[in-house]
Design a protein around this motif. Sequence first.
Motif, PDB file in Angstrom:
ATOM      1  N   TYR A  18       3.544   0.472  -1.975  1.00 43.09           N
ATOM      2  CA  TYR A  18       4.426  -0.535  -2.721  1.00 43.09           C
ATOM      3  C   TYR A  18       4.202  -0.689  -4.343  1.00 43.09           C
ATOM      4  O   TYR A  18       4.903  -0.755  -4.836  1.00 43.09           O
ATOM      5  CB  TYR A  18       4.616  -1.740  -2.038  1.00 43.09           C
ATOM      6  N   LYS A  25      12.078  -2.373   1.112  1.00 34.24           N
ATOM      7  CA  LYS A  25      10.606  -2.402   1.093  1.00 34.24           C
ATOM      8  C   LYS A  25      10.001  -3.557   0.492  1.00 34.24           C
ATOM      9  O   LYS A  25       8.918  -3.976   1.095  1.00 34.24           O
ATOM     10  CB  LYS A  25      10.238  -1.208   0.000  1.00 34.24           C
ATOM     11  N   THR A  26      10.457  -4.138  -0.435  1.00 40.66           N
ATOM     12  CA  THR A  26      10.074  -5.382  -1.055  1.00 40.66           C
ATOM     13  C   THR A  26       9.929  -6.337   0.194  1.00 40.66           C
ATOM     14  O   THR A  26       8.988  -7.160   0.360  1.00 40.66           O
ATOM     15  CB  THR A  26      10.797  -5.959  -2.135  1.00 40.66           C
ATOM     16  N   TYR A  66       9.744   0.598   7.429  1.00 39.80           N
ATOM     17  CA  TYR A  66       9.293   0.956   6.103  1.00 39.80           C
ATOM     18  C   TYR A  66       9.491   2.415   6.159  1.00 39.80           C
ATOM     19  O   TYR A  66       9.806   3.012   5.212  1.00 39.80           O
ATOM     20  CB  TYR A  66       7.913   0.494   5.823  1.00 39.80           C
TER      21      TYR A  66
END
Length: 231
Positions: free
Chosen positions: A153, A172-173, A213
Amino acid sequence: MATDLNFTTGADMSFGRHIALMSFLLSMGTIAVTYWVAALQGTAEICNPFIEGCTDITHTGMKGDGGFIFRGGMVAACVYFVVWWMLMSVWLAPVAGKVSRGFMSFFGVLAAVGLLAGTAVLLPEKADTNWTVHVKGANLFFQGMLIALTINYVLIFRARRSGFQVPSFWFKTVLIALLWFQFIAFAGVTIGVEMTNGKRIIEWWATLFIGFYFISSWWDWKDVRISIGQE
């Protein structure tokens, strides 16, 4: 012969999308099917494990037909996890350093190996299962994966500032924030032979977040393909 990643456009599914999709389906799909079979055969308690935590993932895939499905599916998933991390490293090569990508891949592959070992020793009877290997392997998976995903990330976050396109960035955050919230608020995911309902709930959600993810790269790797040519 040289194998390279190409970023091309086409109507068929790209190699990158195939890896992202299969990493998700073989892991989350295996767990879902295993639980369904175990519930039908009466080898696992029926509930909503994400809310009630009546069973952990391990005990849904030990006895009956569910055990064969679980072991076979998760071993195959681990292979795809390794390929996913290798592909992620190559994808980030133009915008991230070799050392940082190496650390990311190392912990990601280590997590997959831990899960592989922890799954391989599961047998129908508790007395026959090597719980030491299973517990250490499962914990290595969650801890190694958290480290690898965090590095990933950070690398993606930095790459975007340089104009690198990451369509799944905000998804993803959210996922990495949820994983770290679990880790901080509930002391992480700690796998044991006997677990409280609360720990089981955390395990189910953490596993799902990790699976999401992996599939998030479906949007990033739309045009990632393999080409083989002569050097």
